[in-house]
Design an enzyme around this catalytic site. Sequence first.
Site, short mmCIF file in Angstrom:
data_model
loop_
_atom_site.label_atom_id
_atom_site.label_comp_id
_atom_site.label_asym_id
_atom_site.label_seq_id
_atom_site.Cartn_x
_atom_site.Cartn_y
_atom_site.Cartn_z
N PRO A 143 -97.38 -58.09 -131.30
CA PRO A 143 -98.02 -58.86 -130.25
C PRO A 143 -98.76 -58.06 -129.19
CG PRO A 143 -95.61 -58.91 -130.04
CD PRO A 143 -95.97 -57.88 -131.04
N GLU A 144 -99.98 -57.63 -129.43
CA GLU A 144 -100.85 -57.23 -128.33
C GLU A 144 -101.84 -58.38 -128.15
OE1 GLU A 144 -102.03 -53.13 -127.94
OE2 GLU A 144 -100.40 -52.46 -129.24
N LYS A 160 -101.24 -61.37 -123.16
CA LYS A 160 -100.27 -61.57 -124.23
C LYS A 160 -99.57 -62.93 -124.11
CE LYS A 160 -99.57 -56.60 -124.15
NZ LYS A 160 -98.69 -55.53 -123.66
N ARG A 172 -91.87 -45.60 -123.29
CA ARG A 172 -92.65 -45.90 -124.51
C ARG A 172 -93.42 -44.65 -124.87
NH1 ARG A 172 -94.00 -51.34 -124.38
NH2 ARG A 172 -94.17 -51.13 -126.63
#
Length: 267
Positions: free
Chosen positions: A2-3, A52, A256
Amino acid sequence: MPEGHVLHRAARLQGKRFNGHELAVSSPQGRFADEARQLDGQVLEMISAKGKHIFYRFESDDTIHVHLGLFGKYRLSKPPFPTPSPNCRLLMQTDENELHLAGPNQCRILNGEEVDEVLNRLGPDPIVNAKGDREEFIRRVERRKIPIGRAIMDQNLMAGVGNVYRSELLFQIGVHPWRKANEIFPETLGQLWDHAVRELKAGERVGKIITVDPVDVDAEKRSQLTRHERLYAYKRHGKPCRRCETPIKHEDIDGRNAWWCPTCQPA
DNA sequence: GTGTCATGCGTAT
DNA sequence: TACGCCTGACACG
């Protein structure tokens, strides 16, 4: 996966099947059961996306707000419909089509005002790319003293970019992820916006993230590229840069990983 | 079978 | 900075 491109694509493809239709709405998993009952039998007027986030507006003006988070997944089906997963949070059906949602971070009903609050929290969306968005993006980012690799992930500054596009876009503009946003020329930030527009729109059309330039990859092969052949930097640590052969590096930024080429993106 | 990781984000400390 | 939450795919034994 999901971007932002995934949600815009979902809104477009789901909208074709469900906009203007009366829907049977349920929640096999049960966690959205009360809300589903409230919407069951209503006409879905419109599906839209920003960043998003995706929104399903019904005739009552009640709107389902979905955020997939890291795990959320959609499945579209034609009859005969498969048995829903026990984790299916939201199931929407017409006679012809079914939408199956599992694992979303967020799935709730909002009124119009609450929808606006969500939209107003988000920065400009490169897939929408409305008039003035490019300047707005530069204005929001240019004075920030945070690394650009963090800024580009901040949904208040630009809505829709996630961890894959982060590494890919910074490679494309030749900027190191730890470079401070306020030390980057506004023209370069403008280029960053332009690349985001091009790449996310392409991702929305194709349904895949392919950032490698045809110059760097055999054009015929482009449609059959494996996952790792489609990208310049993301998860390619230790592999040679496609432009200069320098091994790609990676490092954690706010929990991240970010990947970059030490030569093409000097510190 | 178990453990780990993942394209996200909110809240508490 | 740490953790919790949401699920599925894959590596490993």
